[in-house]
Write a protein that holds these residues in place. Structure first.
Motif, PDB file in Angstrom:
ATOM      1  N   LEU A 122    -101.803  14.209  73.284  1.00  0.00           N
ATOM      2  CA  LEU A 122    -100.683  15.040  72.862  1.00  0.00           C
ATOM      3  C   LEU A 122    -100.751  16.442  73.448  1.00  0.00           C
ATOM      4  O   LEU A 122     -99.717  17.104  73.599  1.00  0.00           O
ATOM      5  CB  LEU A 122    -100.622  15.116  71.331  1.00  0.00           C
ATOM      6  CG  LEU A 122    -100.277  13.800  70.616  1.00  0.00           C
ATOM      7  CD1 LEU A 122    -100.190  14.022  69.113  1.00  0.00           C
ATOM      8  CD2 LEU A 122     -98.955  13.225  71.127  1.00  0.00           C
ATOM      9  N   ASP A 124    -101.379  17.172  76.459  1.00  0.00           N
ATOM     10  CA  ASP A 124    -100.896  17.115  77.842  1.00  0.00           C
ATOM     11  C   ASP A 124     -99.599  16.322  77.870  1.00  0.00           C
ATOM     12  O   ASP A 124     -99.600  15.100  77.909  1.00  0.00           O
ATOM     13  CB  ASP A 124    -101.950  16.462  78.737  1.00  0.00           C
ATOM     14  CG  ASP A 124    -101.539  16.425  80.200  1.00  0.00           C
ATOM     15  OD1 ASP A 124    -100.431  16.897  80.516  1.00  0.00           O
ATOM     16  OD2 ASP A 124    -102.318  15.903  81.018  1.00  0.00           O
ATOM     17  N   SER A 125     -98.473  17.016  77.855  1.00  0.00           N
ATOM     18  CA  SER A 125     -97.173  16.348  77.758  1.00  0.00           C
ATOM     19  C   SER A 125     -96.837  15.516  78.987  1.00  0.00           C
ATOM     20  O   SER A 125     -95.946  14.673  78.940  1.00  0.00           O
ATOM     21  CB  SER A 125     -96.066  17.388  77.526  1.00  0.00           C
ATOM     22  OG  SER A 125     -96.010  18.305  78.610  1.00  0.00           O
ATOM     23  N   ASP A 131     -91.072   8.281  78.657  1.00  0.00           N
ATOM     24  CA  ASP A 131     -90.972   9.254  77.563  1.00  0.00           C
ATOM     25  C   ASP A 131     -91.995   8.943  76.477  1.00  0.00           C
ATOM     26  O   ASP A 131     -91.775   9.210  75.298  1.00  0.00           O
ATOM     27  CB  ASP A 131     -89.568   9.265  76.975  1.00  0.00           C
ATOM     28  CG  ASP A 131     -89.120   7.888  76.501  1.00  0.00           C
ATOM     29  OD1 ASP A 131     -89.853   6.892  76.760  1.00  0.00           O
ATOM     30  OD2 ASP A 131     -88.040   7.785  75.898  1.00  0.00           O
ATOM     31  N   HIS A 133     -94.813  10.233  75.715  1.00  0.00           N
ATOM     32  CA  HIS A 133     -95.356  11.364  74.957  1.00  0.00           C
ATOM     33  C   HIS A 133     -94.492  11.625  73.726  1.00  0.00           C
ATOM     34  O   HIS A 133     -95.021  11.854  72.628  1.00  0.00           O
ATOM     35  CB  HIS A 133     -95.423  12.611  75.837  1.00  0.00           C
ATOM     36  CG  HIS A 133     -96.053  13.788  75.157  1.00  0.00           C
ATOM     37  ND1 HIS A 133     -95.333  14.687  74.394  1.00  0.00           N
ATOM     38  CD2 HIS A 133     -97.357  14.212  75.116  1.00  0.00           C
ATOM     39  CE1 HIS A 133     -96.160  15.603  73.916  1.00  0.00           C
ATOM     40  NE2 HIS A 133     -97.372  15.351  74.339  1.00  0.00           N
ATOM     41  N   ARG A 134     -93.194  11.567  73.888  1.00  0.00           N
ATOM     42  CA  ARG A 134     -92.298  11.768  72.743  1.00  0.00           C
ATOM     43  C   ARG A 134     -92.457  10.643  71.731  1.00  0.00           C
ATOM     44  O   ARG A 134     -92.495  10.884  70.511  1.00  0.00           O
ATOM     45  CB  ARG A 134     -90.843  11.827  73.216  1.00  0.00           C
ATOM     46  CG  ARG A 134     -89.861  11.981  72.065  1.00  0.00           C
ATOM     47  CD  ARG A 134     -88.428  11.835  72.509  1.00  0.00           C
ATOM     48  NE  ARG A 134     -87.519  11.823  71.364  1.00  0.00           N
ATOM     49  CZ  ARG A 134     -86.237  11.486  71.439  1.00  0.00           C
ATOM     50  NH1 ARG A 134     -85.704  11.143  72.601  1.00  0.00           N
ATOM     51  NH2 ARG A 134     -85.483  11.485  70.360  1.00  0.00           N
ATOM     52  N   THR A 137     -95.700  11.150  69.878  1.00  0.00           N
ATOM     53  CA  THR A 137     -95.563  12.283  68.964  1.00  0.00           C
ATOM     54  C   THR A 137     -94.838  11.871  67.694  1.00  0.00           C
ATOM     55  O   THR A 137     -95.273  12.185  66.575  1.00  0.00           O
ATOM     56  CB  THR A 137     -94.808  13.438  69.644  1.00  0.00           C
ATOM     57  OG1 THR A 137     -95.539  13.871  70.794  1.00  0.00           O
ATOM     58  CG2 THR A 137     -94.630  14.609  68.696  1.00  0.00           C
TER      59      THR A 137
END
Length: 228
Positions: A122, A124-125, A131, A133-134, A137
């Protein structure tokens, strides 16, 4: 009006607590797009499959882990027009929280697979493909919230656990230290959250600790607030 062909896919966020840290199961993509990048397990829905069947199949194909006994729940649907460079793809993300699983084995279009600390990912986006990472999250926040009002933390524990082991799950998922005495009091005072087994263990070190198993509650009243 002509419409662009639409692809339907699923992605999986499989979370566990290993060595006192919240970890996520990732695969390193072996094919384009994003070849060589870490990504969540997942793939396209076949014509004869429903969404959950696809999610379970992809988990097995890409990591070698069986999803038969893993409880999956939908997190959200992701459909930004540019989320996949191959074309318009809508993905339904699933979340699973499981006890410590064995090391995965890469397969299908995955070059490798492994457990990675959620905090590191998290921070390091740009580390994950698409997508993801989103998606990660959102799924982690869902998991953190569910620990407040449900007995979900017990899913990370063995069938019989100590309060200290349960506290370790909360600390790993929430990412904060908790006061041992306050946590013990709140857990044992919450109706039907946990129930004593009637035996003790010394695996925590020090004096024998009482063993518990999950109680019958499906929601926690009052909830376990972060910072308990």
């Amino acid at each position: 009006m002509d419409y662009e062909p639409l692809g339907l896919a699923t992605d999986l966020v499989i979370l566990t607590v290993r060595d006192g840290r919240l970890q996520v199961l990732l695969i390193r993509r072996g094919i384009p797009p994003y070849q060589g990048r870490w990504a969540l397990p997942g793939g396209f829905v076949r014509p004869d499959e429903d969404l959950e069947t696809t999610a379970r199949r992809e988990l097995a194909e890409e990591t070698g882990l069986s999803a038969e006994r893993i409880h999956l729940e939908q997190v959200a649907t992701y459909g930004a027009p540019d989320r996949d460079p191959r074309g318009r793809v809508v993905s339904v993300a699933y979340l699973a929280l499981v006890p410590d699983l064995p090391a995965p084995t890469a397969g299908s279009d995955a070059a490798s697979a492994g457990w990675v600390d959620v905090t590191d990912v998290l921070e390091d986006s740009g580390r994950l493909a698409f997508d993801h990472h989103r998606i990660l999250t959102d799924a982690v926040e869902r998991a953190r919230a569910k620990l407040e009002y449900s007995p979900l933390a017990t899913a990370f524990c063995p069938p019989e656990f100590t309060i200290s082991e349960l506290r370790g799950v909360y600390e790993a998922v929430w990412g904060i230290p908790l006061d041992p005495r306050n946590f013990h009091r709140k857990v044992t005072k919450t109706p039907d959250f946990v129930a004593p087994v009637g035996t003790t263990t010394t695996r925590d070190g020090g004096r024998p600790a009482q063993l518990f198993h999950r109680g019958t509650a499906t929601t926690l009243h009052p909830p376990m607030t972060r910072g308990t």
